[in-house]
Design an enzyme around this catalytic site. Structure first.
Site, PDB file in Angstrom:
ATOM      1  CG  HIS A   1      36.622  38.553  49.301  1.00 38.76           C
ATOM      2  ND1 HIS A   1      36.887  38.244  47.983  1.00 38.76           N
ATOM      3  CD2 HIS A   1      35.910  37.496  49.798  1.00 38.76           C
ATOM      4  CE1 HIS A   1      36.365  37.049  47.702  1.00 38.76           C
ATOM      5  NE2 HIS A   1      35.777  36.582  48.781  1.00 38.76           N
TER       6      HIS A   1
ATOM      7  CG  ASP B   1      37.347  31.048  49.061  1.00 38.87           C
ATOM      8  OD1 ASP B   1      37.270  30.864  50.284  1.00 38.87           O
ATOM      9  OD2 ASP B   1      36.430  31.540  48.376  1.00 38.87           O
TER      10      ASP B   1
ATOM     11  CG  HIS C   1      33.776  33.548  46.898  1.00 42.46           C
ATOM     12  ND1 HIS C   1      33.598  32.815  48.057  1.00 42.46           N
ATOM     13  CD2 HIS C   1      32.548  33.790  46.401  1.00 42.46           C
ATOM     14  CE1 HIS C   1      32.294  32.627  48.259  1.00 42.46           C
ATOM     15  NE2 HIS C   1      31.632  33.203  47.266  1.00 42.46           N
TER      16      HIS C   1
ATOM     17  CG  ASP D   1      34.063  29.245  49.748  1.00 42.85           C
ATOM     18  OD1 ASP D   1      35.069  28.736  49.221  1.00 42.85           O
ATOM     19  OD2 ASP D   1      33.981  30.460  50.036  1.00 42.85           O
TER      20      ASP D   1
HETATM   21 ZN   LIG Z   1      34.932  32.156  49.516  1.00 40.24          ZN
END
Ligand SMILES: [Zn+2]
Length: 337
Positions: free
Chosen positions: A145, A182, A184, A269
């Site tokens: 990120h 991931d 995200h 996650d």
């Molecule tokens: Zn993540």
């Protein structure tokens, strides 16, 4: 004659297996990026993984090269000079966080981040020098990120993006694939290569979800049009949906690109036990995904594969899933000759 052929084939298979060593890149400073009580991206994630890998006997089967910090100049491959100084000075000046409370600072945060980048670029060098065939970078803080000039979502510098750009410039590799599983979307990795064309980005992730990017119609632009591939999946998706996404969208992209280096952002996650994600993956699912990615590296990239840890906030689930990933990475090459 048949017996001789069989024996020589067996010997060559054995030597290929021996040559295909997996490296585990880690440094104790990763635990010195200190965060507040109850913060999910905790220093305890690292000893949980190390303890489990020692217990299950995998650690002793891997190479553990020395990890050295990246030269600060490497951060400039994907980050703004002023932003790099802001992070460094923020740590020295004991600022509580940078840009967002999601990105807390401690005195050693900047140094740990330099070692995290150094683990990834060191892995690229070791792979390119033929010392190992693939590597798992067990680093924190994570990176996918971290934007050009902004910290975000527990990330300060984009480890995998820097490593990919490093491989691109130092070794002149013009066909690089980054895979991101991931939960995200790796918004920053995507935007760093959105108009690149040499470095492709594939992500399968939960949507709608943080950070809000990663729609299927985000496909890159200019020279990079078609080199970004996003597969948004609804909450509740698990092994079956992720494996299907990899088969339907990643494999055709890999076949088109024929990458000469493969990077993998591994986040855990999306595990069913994870407190942040709402997907239902299991350790066996990560094993299956890693086998697919390992297969791509074997088919096109002479096995060159570097995996980099991103998220994963249930420590036992993450540790078991790292084991599953490594088991796939350590399997002998699947390439059919
Ligand atoms: Zn993540």
């Amino acid at each position: 004659m048949i017996e001789e052929n069989t024996l020589s084939q067996q010997l060559s298979d054995e030597s290929a297996a021996r040559a295909c060593k997996t490296a585990f890149m880690y440094h104790p400073i990763f635990m010195e990026h200190i965060v507040g009580e109850g913060f999910p991206e905790s220093p305890d994630r690292i000893p949980a993984i190390l303890g489990h890998l020692r217990e299950c006997g995998l650690m002793e089967q891997m190479e553990c090269p020395e990890v050295i910090p990246a030269d600060e100049r490497l951060l400039h491959l994907t980050h703004e000079h002023y932003y790099i100084r802001r992070v460094a000075l923020g740590c020295m000046g004991a600022k509580p966080f940078i840009d967002t409370p999601d990105c807390p600072l401690s005195p050693k945060t900047y140094e740990a981040a330099l070692y995290a980048v150094g683990a990834c670029t060191g892995a690229v060098d070791a792979v390119m020098e033929g010392k190992i065939c693939n590597a798992f970078c067990c680093v924190r803080p994570p990176g996918h990120h971290a934007r050009y000039n902004q910290a975000m979502g527990f990330c300060y510098f984009n480890n995998i993006a820097i490593a990919a750009r490093y491989a691109h410039t130092k070794y002149e590799l013009k066909k690089i694939l980054i895979v991101d599983w991931d939960v995200h979307h790796g918004n920053a990795t995507q935007e760093m290569f959105y108009d690149d064309g040499d470095i492709w980005y594939f992500s399968a992730h939960q949507a709608p979800f943080f950070p809000g990017t990663g729609a299927a119609d985000e496909r890159g632009e200019g020279k990079g049009l078609g080199a970004t591939i996003n597969v948004p999946l609804p909450a509740g998706s698990g092994d079956k949906e992720m494996i299907q996404a990899f088969k339907d969208h990643l494999l055709p992209a890999a076949q088109k690109l024929k990458p000469n280096f493969v990077f993998l952002s591994v986040g855990y996650d999306n595990h069913i036990e994870d407190p942040l994600g709402n997907m239902v993956m299991t350790a066996n699912g990560y094993y299956q995904l890693a086998r697919i990615v390992r297969g791509i590296a074997a088919e096109y990239a002479n096995n060159r594969l570097v995996a980099v840890l991103e998220g994963g906030y249930n420590q036992l689930a993450t540790a078991e899933s790292v084991e599953a990933t490594l088991r796939a990475m350590m399997e002998p090459s699947q390439k059919k000759s």
